[in-house]
Write a protein that holds these residues in place. Sequence first.
Motif, PDB file in Angstrom:
ATOM      1  N   GLN A   3      -6.005  -7.880   2.570  1.00  0.00           N
ATOM      2  CA  GLN A   3      -4.722  -7.544   1.941  1.00  0.00           C
ATOM      3  C   GLN A   3      -4.566  -8.267   0.598  1.00  0.00           C
ATOM      4  N   LYS A   6      -6.614  -6.510  -1.954  1.00  0.00           N
ATOM      5  CA  LYS A   6      -5.956  -5.280  -2.408  1.00  0.00           C
ATOM      6  C   LYS A   6      -4.920  -5.581  -3.484  1.00  0.00           C
ATOM      7  N   LEU A  69      -3.710   3.927  -5.532  1.00  0.00           N
ATOM      8  CA  LEU A  69      -4.777   4.268  -4.589  1.00  0.00           C
ATOM      9  C   LEU A  69      -5.301   3.026  -3.872  1.00  0.00           C
ATOM     10  N   ILE A  70      -5.412   1.928  -4.606  1.00  0.00           N
ATOM     11  CA  ILE A  70      -5.874   0.690  -3.989  1.00  0.00           C
ATOM     12  C   ILE A  70      -4.860   0.182  -2.973  1.00  0.00           C
ATOM     13  N   PHE A  72      -2.334   1.824  -1.342  1.00  0.00           N
ATOM     14  CA  PHE A  72      -1.898   2.687  -0.243  1.00  0.00           C
ATOM     15  C   PHE A  72      -3.028   3.438   0.440  1.00  0.00           C
ATOM     16  N   SER A  73      -4.242   2.995   0.276  1.00  0.00           N
ATOM     17  CA  SER A  73      -5.333   3.653   1.005  1.00  0.00           C
ATOM     18  C   SER A  73      -6.079   2.665   1.857  1.00  0.00           C
TER      19      SER A  73
END
Length: 73
Positions: A3, A6, A69-70, A72-73
């Motif tokens: 996390q 991210k 994208l980073i 929420f994927s």
Amino acid sequence: IIQAAKYIGAGLAVSAISGAGTGLGSIFASLISAVARNPNLKDQLFSYAIFGFALTEAIALFGLIVSFLILFS
């Protein structure tokens, strides 16, 4: 730890927006300088500036999309 990675990656991807801000300032500063030198070409120079604005904003939007994208994927 994944996390945190991210969040760091998303922050780095959003840093493209700062480059776009610098680019936009440069584009419009050059437009003002060019129009001050030759006012007859105002319309043509403005169309070039708008084209540069669109390309520069596209880079900022690509950075924002990558950060989403980073995250929420």
